[in-house]
Design a protein around this motif. Structure first.
Motif, PDB file in Angstrom:
ATOM      1  N   ALA A 114       0.828  -1.207   0.000  1.00  0.00           N
ATOM      2  CA  ALA A 114       0.000   0.000   0.000  1.00  0.00           C
ATOM      3  C   ALA A 114       0.863   1.258   0.000  1.00  0.00           C
ATOM      4  O   ALA A 114       0.514   2.268  -0.640  1.00  0.00           O
ATOM      5  CB  ALA A 114      -0.929  -0.004   1.213  1.00  0.00           C
ATOM      6  N   VAL A 115       1.991   1.213   0.700  1.00  0.00           N
ATOM      7  CA  VAL A 115       2.900   2.361   0.731  1.00  0.00           C
ATOM      8  C   VAL A 115       3.563   2.549  -0.630  1.00  0.00           C
ATOM      9  O   VAL A 115       3.595   3.657  -1.180  1.00  0.00           O
ATOM     10  CB  VAL A 115       3.974   2.176   1.834  1.00  0.00           C
ATOM     11  CG1 VAL A 115       5.041   3.268   1.735  1.00  0.00           C
ATOM     12  CG2 VAL A 115       3.325   2.191   3.206  1.00  0.00           C
ATOM     13  N   ILE A 116       4.078   1.465  -1.199  1.00  0.00           N
ATOM     14  CA  ILE A 116       4.764   1.564  -2.484  1.00  0.00           C
ATOM     15  C   ILE A 116       3.789   1.975  -3.585  1.00  0.00           C
ATOM     16  O   ILE A 116       4.160   2.688  -4.523  1.00  0.00           O
ATOM     17  CB  ILE A 116       5.456   0.235  -2.835  1.00  0.00           C
ATOM     18  CG1 ILE A 116       6.449  -0.143  -1.725  1.00  0.00           C
ATOM     19  CG2 ILE A 116       6.188   0.342  -4.168  1.00  0.00           C
ATOM     20  CD1 ILE A 116       7.525   0.880  -1.469  1.00  0.00           C
ATOM     21  N   ARG A 117       2.531   1.557  -3.472  1.00  0.00           N
ATOM     22  CA  ARG A 117       1.520   1.966  -4.460  1.00  0.00           C
ATOM     23  C   ARG A 117       1.417   3.490  -4.507  1.00  0.00           C
ATOM     24  O   ARG A 117       1.218   4.078  -5.586  1.00  0.00           O
ATOM     25  CB  ARG A 117       0.165   1.352  -4.115  1.00  0.00           C
ATOM     26  CG  ARG A 117      -1.019   1.872  -4.964  1.00  0.00           C
ATOM     27  CD  ARG A 117      -0.852   1.461  -6.415  1.00  0.00           C
ATOM     28  NE  ARG A 117      -1.920   1.972  -7.263  1.00  0.00           N
ATOM     29  CZ  ARG A 117      -1.890   3.141  -7.897  1.00  0.00           C
ATOM     30  NH1 ARG A 117      -0.827   3.948  -7.759  1.00  0.00           N
ATOM     31  NH2 ARG A 117      -2.880   3.529  -8.670  1.00  0.00           N
ATOM     32  N   GLU A 118       1.544   4.145  -3.354  1.00  0.00           N
ATOM     33  CA  GLU A 118       1.434   5.599  -3.307  1.00  0.00           C
ATOM     34  C   GLU A 118       2.690   6.297  -3.820  1.00  0.00           C
ATOM     35  O   GLU A 118       2.630   7.430  -4.283  1.00  0.00           O
ATOM     36  CB  GLU A 118       1.141   6.058  -1.868  1.00  0.00           C
ATOM     37  CG  GLU A 118      -0.182   5.577  -1.312  1.00  0.00           C
ATOM     38  CD  GLU A 118      -1.366   6.011  -2.160  1.00  0.00           C
ATOM     39  OE1 GLU A 118      -1.403   7.192  -2.558  1.00  0.00           O
ATOM     40  OE2 GLU A 118      -2.240   5.174  -2.447  1.00  0.00           O
ATOM     41  N   ILE A 119       3.827   5.614  -3.738  1.00  0.00           N
ATOM     42  CA  ILE A 119       5.100   6.193  -4.185  1.00  0.00           C
ATOM     43  C   ILE A 119       5.352   5.896  -5.656  1.00  0.00           C
ATOM     44  O   ILE A 119       6.023   6.650  -6.354  1.00  0.00           O
ATOM     45  CB  ILE A 119       6.262   5.627  -3.323  1.00  0.00           C
ATOM     46  CG1 ILE A 119       6.072   5.985  -1.844  1.00  0.00           C
ATOM     47  CG2 ILE A 119       7.610   6.137  -3.818  1.00  0.00           C
ATOM     48  CD1 ILE A 119       7.077   5.310  -0.935  1.00  0.00           C
TER      49      ILE A 119
END
Length: 371
Positions: free
Chosen positions: A98-103
């Motif tokens: 979920a974090v990498i999806r935003e980055i």
């Protein structure tokens, strides 16, 4: 007289549950509260807090070494087995999708790092954990961008001692980041990290040049071949008609033939859209929108026809199979561009089928085959 150096050390005990809380960014007090219900038989809070404090102190001491995995694996300050060191490296460089999806797709800059507050608010992941994941990505990018002689995946495995599956994920993330592929348009909000990571793998395999440059680039020779094919197929009525008829006959012979009428009448448009996507790949500004182009020009087109992913696969396979049979296109062109045609269609097939999602009703109504 001989000189001796004597060192003593005690075994380092790693508690996986505490390591997880540390990686998630919880402080000692938060970790104590979270772990207390699971401790059986119960112990006083101060005892558990002391134990967690000790664990955290150990992880903080290792923190710097974990920035340099090869150095960490060879050091003797922390008496750990090689398997324990390897496990720590893997856990430290693991990430929350979920974090990498935003980055994903954003420049790994100080400005993006400052905006991690928004990622924290959107995902609920602790800010310290978001920063660790961002910094790991940036560290890997910096380490591999100037390396030569190994593929990107091989170099990440070598430099950071990561298992193959995790090195592959980092490679695909860095490929998307390096090419600044847009993943955050509204039309793309229905896709998860795994969808983009998969497409990144497809693009790297089929649409990049076969070199040992660590950060692979889209293949300009493939793009030029696609431009040539666009002219040869779309500008020659005899070639286009024969190709359409052959693909239609191919589909009609399948075990469960899709509905052909709509696709036959729009065959040229679909083909043009595919070739347009292929022409984008060595144009830096245009290629940024490749995910939007695939969804708008291909996925949504097939959704309008009512085709399933199975129908799409049959269609793409027909395009590959019938290219060499289209005699209106001279044999020297079929031989010259055959490999590039397979690379183009296979890449689009895999990516568009993976991105097959039903958009909102309103967004679908505003699209058309001729867009």
């Amino acid at each position: 007289m001989s000189e001796w150096m004597v060192t003593t050390s005690s075994a380092v005990v790693l508690d996986e549950s505490i390591l997880q809380l540390w990686l998630l960014g919880h402080n000692v007090d938060q970790a104590t509260i979270l772990r207390m219900p699971a401790i059986q038989p119960p112990v006083p809070s101060r005892v558990l807090k002391s134990y967690i404090t000790s664990q955290y102190r150990t992880y903080e001491m290792m923190h710097h070494y974990l920035h340099h995995p090869r150095h960490f694996a060879g050091q003797f300050m922390f008496p750990l087995s090689q398997s324990a060191k390897q496990h720590l490296i893997e856990r430290y460089y693991s990430f929350d999708e979920a974090v990498i999806r935003e980055i994903l797709g954003k420049k790994l800059s100080s400005r993006t790092r400052k905006d991690l507050d928004e990622v924290h608010e959107k995902t609920g992941i602790k800010l310290t954990s978001c920063r660790r994941q961002f910094d790991n990505l940036k560290r890997v990018m910096k380490k591999v961008e100037d390396a030569e002689g190994r593929t990107l995946i091989q170099d990440i495995e070598h430099q950071f001692l990561l298992p193959h599956h995790l090195a592959r994920q980092y490679a695909h993330i860095l490929f998307i980041a390096d090419n600044k592929l847009d993943t955050y348009r509204k039309r793309l909000s229905c896709y998860q990290f795994a969808d983009f990571e998969y497409c990144g793998a497809v693009f790297m395999q089929y649409w990049t040049a076969s070199t040992l440059d660590t950060l692979p680039e889209f293949d300009p020779h493939l793009a030029q071949d696609v431009r040539d094919l666009k002219s040869l197929i779309l500008n020659d009525r005899a070639v286009l008609d024969e190709f359409r008829n052959r693909v239609s006959n191919n589909l009609a012979q399948s075990a469960h033939p899709p509905v052909l009428e709509r696709i036959q009448s729009n065959f040229k448009v679909v083909l043009r859209n595919m070739l347009t996507v292929g022409c984008m790949i060595n144009q830096q500004k245009e290629v940024r929108n490749i995910f939007v182009e695939i969804t708008d020009k291909l996925v949504d087109a097939f959704l309008q026809v009512g085709w399933s992913p199975v129908d799409m696969e049959l269609f793409y396979n027909g395009l590959i199979a019938e290219f060499h049979n289209t005699t209106s296109l001279t044999s020297r062109y079929r031989e010259r561009y055959g490999t590039s045609w397979i690379r183009l269609v296979t890449g689009i097939k895999l990516a568009s089928i993976r991105l097959y999602r039903q958009p909102t009703t309103q967004s679908l109504l505003t699209r058309s085959f001729t867009r």
